[in-house]
Design an enzyme around this catalytic site. Structure first.
Site, mmCIF file in Angstrom:
data_model
loop_
_atom_site.group_PDB
_atom_site.id
_atom_site.type_symbol
_atom_site.label_atom_id
_atom_site.label_comp_id
_atom_site.label_asym_id
_atom_site.label_seq_id
_atom_site.Cartn_x
_atom_site.Cartn_y
_atom_site.Cartn_z
ATOM 1 N N LYS A 292 7.620 -23.449 -29.755
ATOM 2 C CA LYS A 292 9.013 -23.894 -29.721
ATOM 3 C C LYS A 292 9.344 -24.532 -31.060
ATOM 4 C CE LYS A 292 12.454 -23.895 -26.716
ATOM 5 N NZ LYS A 292 12.778 -22.798 -25.789
ATOM 6 N N ASP B 277 18.056 -20.814 -28.406
ATOM 7 C CA ASP B 277 17.989 -21.852 -27.376
ATOM 8 C C ASP B 277 19.308 -22.615 -27.484
ATOM 9 O OD1 ASP B 277 15.779 -23.171 -25.485
ATOM 10 O OD2 ASP B 277 16.866 -24.825 -26.392
#
Length: 457
Positions: free
Chosen positions: A114, A154
């Site tokens: 991430k 995201d």
């Protein structure tokens, strides 16, 4: 004593998984796997860097960029980039840790990672966002590649941002490769990618309903509360409507928009909400400009989330982490909710999950609240990212029907894997714990592969 600073989000995610593993029969049956716990909990690599970009006023601005490359046992690091002022290492480590097991549950060869930046896209011009994305990629490009690390979007990172970053990568590297997913249709993207997380969420819950009702029920006639108003919420709602359900809420950071009548939101209402969010406006803009949303069948409640405002059969938290509290979980139970599935990552607090899981554990038969964690229920997004990677590698492009078919099959297999793993490793009276099933199934796959690769012995 830990050498790390306090990281509450990461500690919550880690404790949620580790407590599930330790309270199951896993380490009784396979004690060797316990050795991997301290290893799998530390990222393989954390990259932190400055991002200097020029504003429209000609002044230099600086932000902090990150990439947490958590685990590459099953494949290249895979996970989104988040642009939001709240971004810090605790949040990115929590998201990367969850991503390891989520990606494992898809059955596709992807590791977990991430990244992101504390940059806020809201209020910025297209030119400012373009300059920021190019500056961000100027550093990130050193650490990623189609066989190394493949980021995606995201919060705060949509098609526009992916395009600016992909273009910057291509110019710097002088090569076209599938280094990012969520790309546009004309330059390597996959059909169904924007819809994938929301569609996959509803496919997963459809299997929950079918199993719990022994095939007697479906989404038809169900009242469904959705939080959030971004891609996940929008496409989950559209799929619910397609399957015969009624959507009764949306929300954003400022408040909740709820249906007070019986008909709920229509596809046209959701299109209006999508237009507003694309323009980066608050949800109130849709409420104020769309005539039927201004009618008496809807109301906007400032500063609230939908869980205490509506009665529903299904709750789909689809906004951000920790958006369902203990009190809100109790309100959902009291309101007759039977299914809770996270479209967001770690959408429920630990206390909220305890409300759902304790009720499930002490209820004989299948008439209780059944909770599904995000690492399983919202795996559809990264699953189609994996399918986009496959299409890029083969220089192929599948039809939307083919991608949707594969997505539905992946979500079916994910549900069955969670269900069967819970049945094998936990005790239960009525419905098995999908939380335990997801955590154990994802962990076992990664842990056994790590042992094969010599990461522990």
């Amino acid at each position: 004593m830990s050498n790390y600073p306090k990281e509450p989000e990461f500690e919550q995610a880690k404790d949620e998984i580790l407590s599930t593993l330790e309270n199951s029969k896993l380490f009784e049956k396979e004690p060797d796997l316990k050795k991997v716990l301290p290893i799998i909990s530390i990222p393989e690599r954390i990259i932190q860097f400055r991002v200097v970009w020029e504003g429209d006023d000609g002044k230099a601005n600086v932000n902090t960029g990150y990439r947490v490359q958590f685990n590459s046992t099953l494949g290249p690091y895979k996970g989104g980039l988040r642009f939001h002022p709240s971004v810090n290492l605790s949040i990115l480590k929590f998201l990367g840790f969850e991503q390891i097991f989520k990606n494992a549950l898809t059955g596709l060869p992807m590791g977990g990672g991430k990244g992101g930046c504390d940059f806020d896209p809201k209020g910025k011009s297209d030119n400012e966002i373009r300059r920021f994305c190019q500056a961000f990629m100027a550093e990130l490009q050193r650490h990623i590649g189609q066989d190394t690390d493949v980021p995606a979007g995201d919060i705060g990172v949509g098609g526009r941002e992916i395009g600016f970053m992909f273009g910057a990568y291509k110019r710097i590297k002088n090569q076209w490769e599938g280094v990012l997913t969520g790309k546009g249709q004309t330059w390597g993207g996959s059909f169904i990618r924007p819809e994938a997380t929301g569609f996959g969420l509803v496919y997963y819950v459809a299997h929950m309903i079918d199993y719990a009702s022994e095939g007697k029920e479906s989404f038809k006639g169900k009242r469904v509360a959705v939080s959030g108003s971004g891609n996940v919420a929008q496409y989950a709602a559209l799929k619910v409507i397609e399957l015969g359900g009624t959507v009764v809420s949306f929300s954003d950071s400022k408040g909740a928009l709820v249906a007070t009548g019986e008909t709920g939101f229509s596809a046209e209402d959701i299109a209006a909400i999508a237009d507003v969010k694309l323009a980066r406006k608050d949800l109130t803009a849709a409420f104020e400009t769309r005539s039927n949303l201004k009618s008496g069948d809807f109301k906007y409640v400032e500063g609230a989330r939908p869980w205490t405002l509506v009665k529903c059969d299904v709750a789909l938290p689809s906004a951000t982490q920790n958006e369902v509290s203990k009190e809100e979980a109790e309100a959902l139970v009291d309101g007759g909710c039977k299914y809770v599935a996270e479209g967001s990552n770690m959408g429920c607090t630990a206390e909220a999950i305890e409300v759902f899981e304790s009720l499930r554990a002490k209820t004989e038969g299948k008439q209780c609240v059944w909770y599904a964690p995000g690492k399983a229920a919202n795996a559809g997004g990264v699953a189609v990212s994996g399918l986009e990677m496959a299409q890029n590698s083969s220089r192929d492009k599948w039809s939307s029907e083919e991608v949707d078919r594969r997505l539905a099959e992946i979500m079916k297999n994910c549900f069955q894997n969670c269900l069967q793993t819970a049945e094998a490793y936990t005790d239960f009276a009525g419905l098995p714990s999908l939380q335990a099933g997801a955590n154990i199934a994802g962990f076992v796959k990664v842990a056994k592969a790590m042992k094969d690769l010599g990461d522990f012995y």
